[in-house]
Motif scaffolding. Structure first.
Motif, short mmCIF file in Angstrom:
data_model
loop_
_atom_site.label_atom_id
_atom_site.label_comp_id
_atom_site.label_asym_id
_atom_site.label_seq_id
_atom_site.Cartn_x
_atom_site.Cartn_y
_atom_site.Cartn_z
N ALA A 7 1.16 -1.24 -0.35
CA ALA A 7 0.13 0.08 0.08
C ALA A 7 1.20 0.96 -0.09
O ALA A 7 0.19 2.16 -0.31
CB ALA A 7 -1.18 -0.47 0.71
N ARG A 8 2.55 1.18 0.06
CA ARG A 8 2.69 2.49 0.64
C ARG A 8 2.95 3.47 0.90
O ARG A 8 3.12 4.57 1.35
CB ARG A 8 3.00 2.23 -1.13
N PHE A 9 2.11 2.34 2.87
CA PHE A 9 2.28 3.74 3.68
C PHE A 9 1.13 3.96 3.59
O PHE A 9 0.25 5.40 4.31
CB PHE A 9 3.18 4.06 4.57
N ARG A 10 0.13 4.07 2.28
CA ARG A 10 -1.05 5.33 2.44
C ARG A 10 -2.32 4.91 3.04
O ARG A 10 -2.50 4.02 3.37
CB ARG A 10 -1.25 5.46 0.53
N PRO A 11 -3.53 5.94 3.51
CA PRO A 11 -4.51 5.08 4.46
C PRO A 11 -5.10 4.28 4.03
O PRO A 11 -5.87 3.57 4.28
CB PRO A 11 -5.01 6.27 4.88
N LEU A 12 -6.07 4.85 2.70
CA LEU A 12 -7.12 3.61 2.57
C LEU A 12 -5.88 2.02 2.54
O LEU A 12 -6.74 1.07 2.75
CB LEU A 12 -7.65 4.22 1.14
N GLY A 13 -4.82 1.90 1.44
CA GLY A 13 -4.60 0.88 1.72
C GLY A 13 -3.39 0.16 2.82
O GLY A 13 -4.21 -1.47 2.96
N MET A 14 -3.37 1.23 3.58
CA MET A 14 -3.09 0.36 5.13
C MET A 14 -4.56 0.35 5.67
O MET A 14 -4.72 -0.98 6.61
CB MET A 14 -2.42 2.01 6.25
N SER A 15 -5.49 1.13 5.21
CA SER A 15 -6.54 0.38 5.60
C SER A 15 -6.78 -1.11 5.65
O SER A 15 -7.52 -2.12 5.94
CB SER A 15 -8.23 0.95 5.51
N ASN A 16 -6.88 -1.23 4.38
CA ASN A 16 -7.08 -2.65 3.69
C ASN A 16 -6.40 -3.38 4.91
O ASN A 16 -6.61 -4.68 4.49
CB ASN A 16 -7.43 -2.60 2.35
N ALA A 17 -5.11 -3.67 4.78
CA ALA A 17 -3.67 -4.58 4.81
C ALA A 17 -4.72 -4.74 6.83
O ALA A 17 -4.28 -6.15 6.95
CB ALA A 17 -2.88 -3.62 5.22
N MET A 18 -4.92 -3.78 6.84
CA MET A 18 -5.14 -3.99 8.87
C MET A 18 -6.43 -4.91 8.63
O MET A 18 -6.26 -5.51 9.45
CB MET A 18 -5.05 -2.73 9.12
N PHE A 19 -7.56 -3.82 7.70
CA PHE A 19 -8.49 -5.43 7.87
C PHE A 19 -8.13 -7.08 7.52
O PHE A 19 -8.65 -7.94 7.68
CB PHE A 19 -9.65 -4.94 6.86
N ALA A 20 -6.82 -7.02 6.31
CA ALA A 20 -6.89 -8.69 5.98
C ALA A 20 -5.68 -9.12 7.22
O ALA A 20 -5.82 -10.24 7.56
CB ALA A 20 -6.26 -7.86 4.87
N ALA A 21 -4.91 -8.21 8.47
CA ALA A 21 -4.14 -9.19 8.93
C ALA A 21 -5.71 -9.47 10.38
O ALA A 21 -5.77 -10.18 10.41
CB ALA A 21 -3.58 -7.65 9.89
N SER A 22 -6.52 -9.05 10.30
CA SER A 22 -7.59 -8.67 11.46
C SER A 22 -8.53 -10.43 11.29
O SER A 22 -8.38 -11.23 11.85
CB SER A 22 -8.69 -7.92 11.76
N LEU A 23 -8.74 -9.88 9.50
CA LEU A 23 -9.58 -11.77 9.28
C LEU A 23 -8.36 -12.54 9.27
O LEU A 23 -8.63 -14.03 9.19
CB LEU A 23 -9.88 -11.35 7.31
#
Length: 174
Positions: A96-112
């Motif tokens: 995500a290159r540390f962009r907010p929307l991509g970081m959001s997706n990464a954190m949701f993926a980590a939760s899943l």
């Protein structure tokens, strides 16, 4: 780290070795440095809160897994599956290159991933022999792991909020 140091002096059986103190120091320093580097990438409070919560979730995952284990004891090999959660979060953040929307997706993926690893650990991969632990309390494990997964999800929500506010990220790490 002062509490375990004092406990080592006054409580019998409470024994952190020097290696334990070094490991704890490395984990805390690493988490702090990671937060500072990531928080500098965004320019609003929501981004920084999301970064802080994501780093805290990673630190707690490593600490709890190393200290007592997330499923059974720390010796249960199924606990190694939780490395996948950190991998998903880190790889997702870099992609995500540390962009907010991509970081959001990464954190949701980590939760899943956290939820899926817990399901696999409890219901699919059941260690046998000496690693088998019939006394693992299902409700306790589900509650604790659900709380950890929720921390990753809240971090994702904070990053999502940061993207709605319009965080400008893309600065370099160093």
């Amino acid at each position: 780290m002062v509490i375990p140091l004092v406990a080592n002096q006054y409580i019998d059986g409470e024994g952190w070795s020097p290696g334990d103190f070094v490991a704890a120091g490395i984990m805390l320093f690493g988490a702090g440095l990671t937060f500072v580097l990531i928080a500098r990438m965004g320019n609003n409070t929501m981004y920084r809160l999301g970064a802080g919560l994501g780093v805290a979730a990673g630190l707690l995952l490593v600490w709890a897994n190393g200290a007592v284990g997330l499923v059974g004891s720390e010796d249960n090999p199924v606990n190694l599956l939780y490395v996948a959660v950190l991998a998903v979060a880190l790889i997702g953040a870099f992609v995500a290159r540390f962009r907010p929307l991509g970081m959001s997706n990464a954190m949701f993926a980590a939760s899943l991933t956290y939820v899926l690893v817990t399901v696999v650990a409890l219901f699919i991969w059941k260690p046998t022999g000496a690693a088998a632990e019939p006394q693992v309390g299902l409700v306790n494990v589900l509650g604790a792991n659900g709380m950890f997964a929720a921390i990753w999800a809240v971090s994702g929500l904070l990053f999502r909020r940061a993207s709605a506010i319009g965080s400008t990220s893309g600065r370099r790490l160093a």
